[in-house]
Scaffold this motif. Structure first.
Motif, short mmCIF file in Angstrom:
data_model
loop_
_atom_site.label_atom_id
_atom_site.label_comp_id
_atom_site.label_asym_id
_atom_site.label_seq_id
_atom_site.Cartn_x
_atom_site.Cartn_y
_atom_site.Cartn_z
N LEU A 173 0.84 -1.20 0.00
CA LEU A 173 0.00 0.00 0.00
C LEU A 173 0.88 1.26 0.00
CD1 LEU A 173 -2.74 -1.04 2.60
CD2 LEU A 173 -3.12 -0.62 0.17
N ILE A 174 1.94 1.23 0.82
CA ILE A 174 2.85 2.39 0.88
C ILE A 174 3.53 2.60 -0.48
CG2 ILE A 174 4.96 3.27 1.98
CD1 ILE A 174 4.08 1.76 4.54
N LYS A 175 3.96 1.52 -1.08
CA LYS A 175 4.65 1.63 -2.38
C LYS A 175 3.70 2.16 -3.46
CE LYS A 175 8.35 0.81 -0.64
NZ LYS A 175 9.29 1.92 -0.48
N ARG A 176 2.44 1.71 -3.39
CA ARG A 176 1.45 2.22 -4.36
C ARG A 176 1.24 3.73 -4.16
NH1 ARG A 176 -3.63 -1.53 -3.45
NH2 ARG A 176 -4.68 0.09 -4.65
N ALA A 177 1.22 4.15 -2.89
CA ALA A 177 1.05 5.59 -2.61
C ALA A 177 2.24 6.37 -3.19
CB ALA A 177 0.91 5.83 -1.12
N GLU A 178 3.43 5.85 -2.98
CA GLU A 178 4.63 6.53 -3.51
C GLU A 178 4.55 6.62 -5.03
OE1 GLU A 178 7.96 4.18 -2.24
OE2 GLU A 178 8.08 5.16 -0.27
N LYS A 179 4.23 5.48 -5.64
CA LYS A 179 4.21 5.41 -7.10
C LYS A 179 3.18 6.37 -7.71
CE LYS A 179 3.59 1.98 -10.68
NZ LYS A 179 2.63 0.93 -10.90
N ASN A 180 2.11 6.61 -6.97
CA ASN A 180 1.04 7.44 -7.50
C ASN A 180 1.13 8.90 -7.08
OD1 ASN A 180 -1.06 5.80 -9.12
ND2 ASN A 180 -0.35 4.45 -7.47
N GLY A 181 2.27 9.29 -6.56
CA GLY A 181 2.51 10.72 -6.32
C GLY A 181 1.93 11.26 -5.03
N TYR A 182 1.56 10.40 -4.09
CA TYR A 182 1.09 10.91 -2.79
C TYR A 182 2.26 11.59 -2.09
CZ TYR A 182 -3.45 8.77 -3.38
OH TYR A 182 -4.70 8.47 -3.85
N SER A 183 1.96 12.67 -1.34
CA SER A 183 3.04 13.50 -0.78
C SER A 183 3.38 13.16 0.65
CB SER A 183 2.64 14.97 -0.82
OG SER A 183 2.32 15.32 -2.12
N ALA A 184 2.57 12.34 1.31
CA ALA A 184 2.86 11.96 2.70
C ALA A 184 2.06 10.71 3.05
CB ALA A 184 2.51 13.08 3.67
N ILE A 185 2.56 10.01 4.07
CA ILE A 185 1.79 8.89 4.64
C ILE A 185 1.23 9.38 5.97
CG2 ILE A 185 1.91 6.55 5.61
CD1 ILE A 185 2.39 6.54 2.60
N LEU A 186 -0.08 9.24 6.11
CA LEU A 186 -0.77 9.62 7.36
C LEU A 186 -1.15 8.31 8.04
CD1 LEU A 186 -2.15 11.98 8.98
CD2 LEU A 186 -4.19 11.53 7.60
N LEU A 187 -0.39 7.98 9.08
CA LEU A 187 -0.58 6.68 9.73
C LEU A 187 -1.55 6.83 10.90
CD1 LEU A 187 0.31 3.71 10.35
CD2 LEU A 187 2.13 4.71 11.74
N THR A 188 -2.68 6.15 10.82
CA THR A 188 -3.67 6.24 11.90
C THR A 188 -3.37 5.20 12.96
OG1 THR A 188 -5.32 7.06 10.36
CG2 THR A 188 -6.16 6.15 12.42
N VAL A 189 -3.25 5.66 14.23
CA VAL A 189 -2.78 4.76 15.28
C VAL A 189 -3.79 4.56 16.42
CG1 VAL A 189 -0.34 5.22 14.83
CG2 VAL A 189 -1.56 6.68 16.46
N ASP A 190 -5.01 5.11 16.24
CA ASP A 190 -5.98 4.98 17.34
C ASP A 190 -7.01 3.88 17.11
OD1 ASP A 190 -7.49 6.17 15.35
OD2 ASP A 190 -7.79 8.06 16.40
#
Ligand SMILES: Cc1cc2nc3c(=O)[nH]c(=O)nc-3n(C[C@H](O)[C@H](O)[C@H](O)COP(=O)(O)O)c2cc1C
Length: 394
Positions: free
Chosen positions: A173-190
């Motif tokens: 999922l992270i790699k797909r976000a990178e490949k598609n030009g997403y500018s940040a990962i927002l990691l939900t931890v709650d």
């Protein structure tokens, strides 16, 4: 997209002046099961209620006799806000929070409708792991909108990550976000486990045919079921954060921080930002409201060697709420349900109007508080948090 009085679609919504007006209209339009899914919280919904109530408890102490006429100029940029070490600029300090399944409220366009409004307002849209449109499709529409309609837009996409039990798939999922030009990962931890949302149990909430978490489908995997619960991992811990940090160079922002100790840890684990959030009152009930949690988090991170951005979400419904959050040290707010109400009422135009209303209210609040710039909000000592009054008596 048009200003409220300029087109026929907006004729239908001209009486809708504020976020609560949109909320009421959305309630009329949506099926009960869908409305309840979006509007309610966990257990007795005390945190859900307090998120909004806490903003109302805070009073503003405005400054006078300051020339604020620059706000009235056509090309006024006073609300523009720099975030993440000035690597991103947003039109005003308000970001679209990740929320699940936009096609439940706008079946045809869903997240595509939302992203068009985000581009028009030069803001960030956080795309949920539980998006009902794939992250690839949202990114493609984002690029198209900028290219064809808003070449000056500074809008960006952030990918909201839930860490799944299957770490390999999480990495994908992270790699797909990178490949598609997403500018940040927002990691939900709650969300180590889903909160106890009793309305959804009463309604036997299930996703209708054709709506599913599109990001979680590929040729090898299919996590999708009629239930909206994805396989969250209750073993998630700080060492997973280190792992995520090691596999991506995208900025990492963690969402769902309430305790100042966690904010300190987050800085030490190399994140670029935290979102003070209680998941809009959908997880732990009786959790501290977010605007009440913010000051201690700000204090904790400002004592660290490295500075990070602190964002806040939960209960933001007025421009004055945004101003209060900035005055207390947040870089920007995120809004969840208001976007869904806009989407339900009028698709892209509805989300556009929600952002426009909040931006106008925010600008007005800045002017009435004597703030020429966003920095003035931070410097002017504008909020008072310990004065009691009972709004129900007014
Ligand atoms: C219906 C709904 C779905 C949500 N889905 C997600 C999600 O998929 N991922 C996530 O990190 N947060 C999710 N959230 C939480 C929001 O990102 C945000 O924290 C919250 O809505 C802010 O409160 P507000 O709705 O009062 O603005 C969801 C919230 C709602 C109301």
């Amino acid at each position: 997209m048009h200003k409220a009085s300029e087109n026929s679609s907006s004729e239908r919504t001209k009486a809708l002046l504020n976020i609560e007006d949109y909320h009421k209209k959305a309630k009329e339009k949506l099926e009960k099961m869908t409305y309840d899914f979006y509007s309610t919280g966990s257990d007795d919904q005390l945190t859900l209620i307090d998120n909004q109530a806490a903003f109302r408890r805070i009073k503003l102490r405005p400054k006078m006799l300051i020339d604020v006429s620059s706000h009235t100029k056509q090309d006024s940029t006073n609300c523009q806000t720099q975030i993440l070490n000035s690597t991103m600029t947003i039109g005003f300090p308000c970001i679209i929070a990740p929320t699940a399944f936009h096609r439940l409220v706008d079946n045809e366009n869903g997240e595509l409708a939302t992203v068009r409004a985000a581009v028009a307002h030069s803001t960030i849209m956080c795309v949920s792991t539980n998006s009902s449109t794939s992250m690839e499709r949202v990114a493609e529409e984002h690029r198209r909108q900028i290219k064809e309609n808003y070449p000056h837009s500074t809008s960006k996409l952030w990918y909201q990550l839930y860490v799944l039990k299957d770490r390999q798939y999480t990495q994908k999922l992270i790699k797909r976000a990178e490949k598609n030009g997403y500018s940040a990962i927002l990691l939900t931890v709650d969300t180590s486990v889903p909160g106890n949302r009793e309305c959804d149990v009463h309604n036997n909430f299930t996703l209708p045919d054709g709506i599913r978490a599109e990001n979680l489908i590929d040729k090898d995997n299919n996590y999708v079921s009629k239930s909206y619960h994805i396989p969250f991992d209750p073993s998630l811990s700080w060492k997973d954060l280190d792992w995520i940090r090691s596999i991506t160079s995208l900025p990492l922002i963690i969402k769902g921080i309430i305790h100042p100790d966690d904010a300190r840890q987050a800085v030490r684990h190399g994140v670029q930002g935290v979102v003070v959030s209680n998941h809009g009152g959908r997880q732990l009930d009786t959790c501290l409201s977010t605007i009440d949690a913010l000051p201690d988090v700000i204090k904790a991170v400002s004592n660290e060697n490295r500075q990070i951005d602190v964002f806040v979400d939960g209960g933001v419904r007025r421009g004055t709420d945004i101003l209060k959050a900035i005055a207390l040290g947040a870089k920007a707010v995120l809004i969840g349900r208001p976007v869904l109400w806009g989407l339900a009422v009028d698709g892209t135009q509805g989300v556009y109007n929600i952002l426009e209303i909040l931006k106008k209210e925010f600008r007005l609040a800045m002017m009435l508080c004597g703030c020429q710039t966003i920095d003035d909000i931070r410097k002017n000592d504008l909020v008072v948090t310990n004065v009691a009054y009972n709004p129900s008596k007014l």
